[in-house]
Structure formats: C-alpha cells, structure tokens
Design an enzyme around this catalytic site. Sequence first.
Site, PDB file in Angstrom:
ATOM      1  N   TYR A  73      92.166 -28.201  25.313  1.00 49.70           N
ATOM      2  CA  TYR A  73      93.610 -28.462  26.119  1.00 49.70           C
ATOM      3  C   TYR A  73      93.429 -29.592  27.113  1.00 49.70           C
ATOM      4  O   TYR A  73      92.312 -30.162  27.004  1.00 49.70           O
ATOM      5  CB  TYR A  73      93.930 -27.205  26.970  1.00 49.70           C
ATOM      6  CG  TYR A  73      93.274 -26.560  27.995  1.00 49.70           C
ATOM      7  CD1 TYR A  73      92.209 -27.192  28.864  1.00 49.70           C
ATOM      8  CD2 TYR A  73      93.363 -25.210  28.308  1.00 49.70           C
ATOM      9  CE1 TYR A  73      91.408 -26.616  29.718  1.00 49.70           C
ATOM     10  CE2 TYR A  73      92.682 -24.787  29.310  1.00 49.70           C
ATOM     11  CZ  TYR A  73      91.736 -25.255  29.933  1.00 49.70           C
ATOM     12  OH  TYR A  73      91.023 -24.839  31.148  1.00 49.70           O
ATOM     13  N   GLU A  74      94.469 -30.060  27.405  1.00 50.78           N
ATOM     14  CA  GLU A  74      94.597 -31.262  28.203  1.00 50.78           C
ATOM     15  C   GLU A  74      94.363 -32.623  27.397  1.00 50.78           C
ATOM     16  O   GLU A  74      93.617 -33.478  27.754  1.00 50.78           O
ATOM     17  CB  GLU A  74      93.627 -31.149  29.490  1.00 50.78           C
ATOM     18  CG  GLU A  74      94.093 -32.109  30.552  1.00 50.78           C
ATOM     19  CD  GLU A  74      95.537 -31.633  31.164  1.00 50.78           C
ATOM     20  OE1 GLU A  74      95.882 -30.613  31.276  1.00 50.78           O
ATOM     21  OE2 GLU A  74      96.316 -32.493  31.185  1.00 50.78           O
TER      22      GLU A  74
END
Lengths: 572, 572
Positions: free
Chosen positions: B429-430
């Site tokens: 994620y990110e």
Amino acid sequence: MPYRAPLSDYRFLFEKVLGLKQVSQTDRFAEATPDMIEAILTEAARMCEEVLAPLQRNGDLHPAVLENGVVRTSPGFADGYRAIAEGGWVSMGADPAHGGMGLPMALVSAVNDMMGAACLSLQLNPLMTQGQIEALENHASDALKDIYLPKLISGEWCGTMNLTEPQAGSDVGALSTKAVDNGDGTYAITGQKIYISWGDNDFTENVCHLVLARLHDGGPGTKGISLFMVPKYLPDEDGNPGRANDLKVVSLEHKMGLHGSPTAVMQYDGATGWLVGEKHDGMRTMFTMMNNARLGVGIQGLGVAEGAYQHALAYAMERKQGRVPVEGGTGTIIDHADVRRMLTTMKADIFATRAIALACAIAIDMKTATGDAEWGARAALLTPIVKAFGTDTGIAVAEMGVQVHGGMGFIEETGAAQYSRDVRVTAIYEGTNGIQAMDLVGRKLMDGGEAAFRLMDEIEEVAERTRSTLPDLAEPVWEAAETLRETVEWMVSQEKLNDRFAGSVPFLKGFARVLGAHFHLLAAEAEGGEGPRSNLARFYIKRMLPEYAGALAHAREGAEGVYALSDDELAA
Amino acid sequence: MPYRAPLSDYRFLFEKVLGLKQVSQTDRFAEATPDMIEAILTEAARMCEEVLAPLQRNGDLHPAVLENGVVRTSPGFADGYRAIAEGGWVSMGADPAHGGMGLPMALVSAVNDMMGAACLSLQLNPLMTQGQIEALENHASDALKDIYLPKLISGEWCGTMNLTEPQAGSDVGALSTKAVDNGDGTYAITGQKIYISWGDNDFTENVCHLVLARLHDGGPGTKGISLFMVPKYLPDEDGNPGRANDLKVVSLEHKMGLHGSPTAVMQYDGATGWLVGEKHDGMRTMFTMMNNARLGVGIQGLGVAEGAYQHALAYAMERKQGRVPVEGGTGTIIDHADVRRMLTTMKADIFATRAIALACAIAIDMKTATGDAEWGARAALLTPIVKAFGTDTGIAVAEMGVQVHGGMGFIEETGAAQYSRDVRVTAIYEGTNGIQAMDLVGRKLMDGGEAAFRLMDEIEEVAERTRSTLPDLAEPVWEAAETLRETVEWMVSQEKLNDRFAGSVPFLKGFARVLGAHFHLLAAEAEGGEGPRSNLARFYIKRMLPEYAGALAHAREGAEGVYALSDDELAA
C-alpha cells in the site's frame, strides 16, 4: 487460474540436462523406459490438474478440525486422497515385492512436485507415507513388512512420523516418550508428541505412527532412542484393522497456513507398538527415511513456487493497469519492466531449483542402482541444499507472487497469500533450514570436501567447454565456481565447527546460486545458446548469480563476530 | 513477551549520529529542546508499552467486522485509540494554530515507530489522520480548516484516503468516481472506492474521507482529478456531526493480516463533498501528503521489525534446546551461531533502517524550517528508500523472527506469524515497493543525480575521515559508495526510462545497503570503534553490506534481458 503441470521442464531436464537415461540403463530401473516415463508424467499431470488443484482453496477455507476426538478433513480431500492412492502415486517408488512400482526417485520427485503445487496440504499426507514405506522396507522385520507394506503401498493405510516433543525439537535426543517391553514381542508406548502432520484423518482405514521412544535401558541423548510402529488400530489376525490402540489426538494446532493438513498433538497411553530396526538405533533408522523426506520437502517448496508463479503470471497477463510502457505491449501489467523482472526471477529460480532437486534424485537412483559411493556422496551433499534452497525458493517466489498481485495479493480470496502462508512451514519442518546448513558444512564436508570438489570440477568443466560458444555465460559461472571452491576450502580448514556454522546459511545460499547457474548454463548449451531457455539462463547468470559473492563473503567470516554482542547487548 | 520502546536507539541516533540539534536550533522547532524531546519519547514509550502492545493480538484474533452496515472494531481498540488521541499522539506534528504541537517530523517518526511496533493495525488509523491533517493544512480553504482541523487534531474525528478503484490502483489516473458541482459550494460524489484503510470505526464521532474524483470538465488521466472532503456525517452549523452523508461501507476485505484494521469497500451515492485545493489539481494535492505518508509506512515496517525482533529474542533467550555449543552459554538456543546470526542480522538491519528513516525525517524538518531546497531534495531522495527498504526490512525481519521460533513460529498462538502477516501489506500500500523504486530512479534522479551525488560525497567524506581509525569498516564503505556512485551515473545516462526501471528494485536495495553501512560507520565512530554499536556495525559492514555488489550489478543490466522472454515463453 488452473494449474498446468510443467511437463516440458521435466522432459527437457531429464533428456537434455540431467541425463535420466543413465538411470533407465541400469538393471534396477530398466522398466523406466522413455514411454513409461512419458506415460507416468502425463497421467500424474492429469490427476494433479483435474483432481488435486481444485482442492487447494478448500483446505484453507475449511481447515481440518477435531470433533469429539475425530479429525474431519477438508471438503473433497477424501476424494483427492482416493485418486492419489488408486493412481498408485503414494508408492510409485516402493518395492514391487509388496505392490509398489519400483520407479526411480527422479520420477517420484517430479510427481511429488506436481502434487505439491496442486494441493500442498493434501500432498503432505502421501509424502509422509512414502517415508514410512522406505523406513519399513529398510529396517522392519518381515512380519511387520507383510502386514504394513501392502496396506501402505495401496494407500488403504497411511503413515506418520512422531519425533518432536515439547522440549525436544531440533534436539530430538532430549525426548522423554517411554517404551516398555511387554514380553510378547510388543512394547507399551507412553508420552506426548507434537507437530504430527496428518496425525489422523477420516479417509484411511488405519493410521500408522512411527514413534521415537526410549526403552528403560536406552541411554540419554540420541543413542538411546528406539523406533516403534504404533498403529491407530491394531491389526487383527487377517491383517485388518482391529481394536483401537491406546492413543489419541489431543488437539490440532492453529497454524499460519497449511490448514488442510491436520497438525496433531498425539497422546500415547501405553499404546501397543512394535520395534522397527534395532533397539537404541532408532535415530539411524529414522535418518534413512529422513534424507529422502528432506528431498521431498525441498520439492514441496519447488511445487509451491511453480503454483505461485503460474498464479501470478495469469494475474499479470490479465490485469490491465496504466499506460503501456513498451511498443507492442498487451496493456496488462506484464508489460511493466519491474513486473516482468519479478516473473522472470521466479521462473529462473524455479528452473534452477527443479534442476538441483532432480539432480539429487538421480544421484539417489544411481546410488540405489549401482551402489557407487560417489553417487551416494553426491546425493548426501545435495540433499540439504535441495531442502533449504527449495523451500527458500518456495517462500521467496510465493512472496513475489503476492507482490505481483499488488493490493489483491493481500486479499485472501485471490489465493496468492495462501501459497505464501502454506509454504512457510517447509523451511521449518523436517529439520529447519538452519539445521540443513549446519548439516552441509558439518557432516557433508566431513570427507574433507571431496564430494563438493568433485562437483566444482564438473561445474568448471562445463564452463570451460562452453567458454568459446557462450562466453558471456560461461565466464561468470567459472568465476563463481572458483569462489565457491575457495569457500569450501576455507570451510574444511576450520578447526572449530562453530566457525563453519556461523556462515552456514549464507554458504548454502551461495552454493545453490552457483549450482543453479551451472544448470542454467547446461540448459543454454543444450539449446545452442539461443531461445527461451538461453534467455532465462542469461537472466539468471547476469542478474541473480552475482548474489553469490556477497553470500560467500559472509560465509567466510567465522563465528567471532556473531558472538561479539553479548546477550544483554542484543537485548539493549 | 512485552514490547520495550527502543529509547536508547533514538537518543543515540538523535544525539550522536543524525544531529537532531540542528533542527532544535531553528526558529521553527525551537520548542523541541532536549528536555522536551526526552519527555515526549518517555511518555510515548509508556503509552505504547502499557496501552497499545497488549492490544496487538486482539486485532488478529478478533478482527474488525461489519454488522448491519456498522463497523465493530476489535476489543480494546476504542480505549487504545482514546489513549493515542488524548496523549496528543495523532497530531504532535500539526500546526499549533489548530491545536497541534508543531513538533518535528523526527519526533513524530520515532513515536510512529513505537506505536507501529506495539499495535500496527490500530496505529494505521492515526497515521492516515496525520496525512489528512497535513493535506488540509496545505491545501484546504480556511473555512474547511476551521471545521475539520481542530476535530482531527484532537482525535475526535479521524481521516481516510480514498484513491483506489477496482480498475485504478497504481494507475490512479484511470479512476471513474464522479464529482458534480451542486452550485452551492458543495459537490455530489458518486462512485466506489476500494482498499480504504479504517474506512469506518465505532470510536470516533466522525470519519473524514478525502476522495479523489473527476469533475465533468476534468480531462482523462491524472490531470483531470480533484480532491474532496467527504465526511461520514455532515457538520452542522456548530461544526458538530449532523446528518449522515450518502456514503456507506459495502464490505470489509478478508486479508492475510492486519485484521484489526478494517479495510473497506466504500460506496458514495451522491455524497456531499467540499473541494480541497484547486479543481483538477487533486493529484498534486494528494501527493503533498503522500510523501510523508510514504515515510510513515516505511516506519511501519521498521516498527514491526523491532516488535518481531524483540519477540524472537525473548523466545531465543528462553527456549532450551540441544547441547550448549559455546563456553559460558546459557543453554538456550541463543547460544547457537545460526540463531545468533539471525538475531544480529535483524538488529543490524533495524538500526540501519531506523537511521535512514530518521535522517529522512530530519531532512523534512530542515526543509520545513529553512526552506533550503537541498534539504528538500534530500528528503525527496530518501523517501522512496525509507518506504521500500523499511517495509522490506519489516518483512524480512518478521520472517526471520518466525524462523527463530522454529516449529512454534508457524503456530499462531506465539504471535510471531502475526508480525509476518501484518507487515506484508506495507510493501504494497501507499505505492508498491516497485513504484517506489521507479520513483527513485525516475523522478528522484531527474536532477541528473545531483542529490544522490551529494549524499555519496557525504558518505565518502565520513569513510575518508575514519579510514585511519576504523580501516576495516571505512574501506568497504568507501568502495561501496564508489560503486553506488557509478551506478547512479549509469542510471542518469540511460535515455530510456525503462532501462532504469528494469533494475530499479535491486538499485534501491543496493542503495539502502550502502546507506545503512554509512550510518553504522557513523555509529562506530561515535563510539570510538569499540563497544556494542561498533560490533554491530562490524557485523553489518562485513556480512550484510557485501550484498550491494550483486544488487547493483543487477541494477545496471537494463531492460533488454527482462523482455527477452515473450509472454508466451514466460507461460510455457
């Protein structure tokens, strides 16, 4: 995303790289003709693709459970097991005298690879039985053989290995399970065993436990341990399951993965057992089977790597995302250089691992067929490498498979995470990978490095032979082999074993990298240096092989720096 | 096995290695005096050890669930959140004008590290809010700021980021959520968003969603996207939660780990939103916050690594097994060279990661305080390294933690496996770690490598300075920095970006290895070359740093070999 067995890899490796022909040419394995081999591979592939692969998710979503003392297995596993048993896949390597097919370990390994890829948690069951069959063939009395082997070989019964106890894991010698001589040829076994894979099930008529225990006159440590056959149901006069034995499953573990395989805590309360092998010689007896079991577990890692690779590849070829970064791209994420790097890395490592594993299997077969000690030493040397590198590859490839999936990789419904969770245990059981590495630098170099140097000679010979035709590949392999040779020399010259142990894991990793490059080079040579296998070899040798230098530098650092921080300083 | 915050590491790094003093000496951060810093660290440590760490297992054993449209969080999480909010830990970096403490990112990062180690799934909640506060401070209208910032900063409300849609992940520009101007200063938002971390909860009064959506006159791709504040409850005239907005949680994902953090599919059905920043400029607005969020996620990896390390160390110091292989050993598995190698590797990598992460935070602070573009470029360069290397370290250390536990590592009740499962998502994620690596070799080298070369200069300067006092450490660091410099030169000289991308992940890995060695060398220098930190540096530089060579060789191979196998050949 269906599983497709990698038949072209087996054919190529057997014919062009590893020379399975030498096995077929022995009397012992004369029946393993090319036609036979092809028929076996094709039939096993069909079973794995059509019957086992669809069960993979069931094991994860509907774990085996213990209900009122009875293990209920995952939906469909009973049918899957029946397909394995009826196809003869449990016992294709077993002695024909008791119903086996007597086929080479090379073929057994290819089939185990496929079964492990298709459904690891179920495949663990016949893998345990294979080991038990081997132990009984080599060490059991004829009476025991006659009762147990036909049933195990047919798959009507299955087998387990009972070594570990709460305070006796890697140090098996610390075990406290007791055996008392009943005076009638049987023994009463009492104690608790943990981590018993497939400790029970609801699809075989009997479960045969091989249990390590100590007789009253067995000394402390590993030398005082004996091995016993302790069946769930005592065979009656006709050899059929009779009275229930005094043993039970206490509980099943809640594990990170491999939920379809019930991992049991077993309680033996004066259970009836029969001695297998000599008294106090149980460890040696167990080790006969353990070596091949270690090969088998390494191949589990390989199988999962293949499954995870195919899964990730299918996703990458279907998932549209972002602009197309290359001309003629498909618009899916496989166009992206980093995704392709991951997939090619996975494929290259799988090929290397498969080659090393099957080379080990062929060495076992040649030893079996010819009795040649050099083949035996080769097999012994390669076994810990297959076990540790195979399972490390399984973990690394499954991990990359998750990454290829992006956000979907962390979501369980895609199945990518399951590969990663399931395969994790293979680096731990059957001797942790640290134990494998210690075995490699300890026992397996006790010959002064002779078997290892013979292997280096072969690697350098191939590198020299291909130097003019494939210079960009041959040269780095030759250099790597030289560094490996120097590192082996360093290892065998260490007087303190702990100096070897401190770098044993990076040593094994570096060794495997060099071996993998060797087989990739052979593959490129067989292909004439052009084509997909040569391109894969190029990828491996230029991008992945260079890791060997860092690993082998680490390997030669010795123990001092590992103990430089005190326990308190580690905790500070 | 209780968590103990690594306060001595922070003190040592801030005082002796990274020079936090330069931050405290600026007007902007003048309040961050040594006493203040010590008080903050001590108080945060207490909260993490006593309040958050005991919640860690709850999140895994009792995941957040969706019941009748309402998210029910894990037992104790509401209390844990209250402790975080009331302690001011959500907003210690926020502007004092709206109630924040205005403290440096270096301190924020240390506290995030501790909170992530103690309970990652809960810590993700305030991490998202921190990002939202930053986005609003920089881009929102005063009216929006006045309503939202005080509530977010106090922790009464919390924030989320809504970017991803089923067909728009790494390629955010493909999103299809629509925004329609209501003509009254508000917009109607319609669409579905996935992977929304902490999309809802039962412990804050409101949940504030920052949502990327496209206005009718927004063009295709990323340049046509705008950012909107879309709260769960519309603020009434007094700024308190009023009418429910037209949005809902459709479902929660079933994930591999991080079960305590509800990952939601969000549905917006004409929900009322307010524009944040300029129209069609949402991506740039979002990126302001994304950079610090990436630092924050890298620190999540670091935190989990610390937690997993302490967990494994405690087990190793308690678990008796096998003969004692060294004089004066304790009889536990920590005596064994390979177990010690694993633990020391974990500790050495944690130190390297923490140093890199805090160096990045200090660069951010110096940029904030001085406006100096060189500090900005340093922070920008380090951010993708912290994100990818920090999370890779988290994964690798947690993985080793499982291995240290042996068989117990695979059993969920020990908690070792949870670290491994939880941290896995941080590499995804990110912005996946592949995206981070592409950012590093693409955008972050668009200055022709200037920022990178300036860092190499510093590394070589330290190596030269310590060459006479610490030759065995300084020399390898200098050599590694030279190879890294050459690799950066190679990267910036590639005309085709894809040639950079193909080796970007190994490049980032090699870069991080060299940076880690640099900070270890500084640590050894600060200690005068003798003592536990010097021994740890020696371990890292002699055994782990050498990996850089293989990684950077791979980095320089370019794209051709990555595309040498066709899609069909990959699938063959």
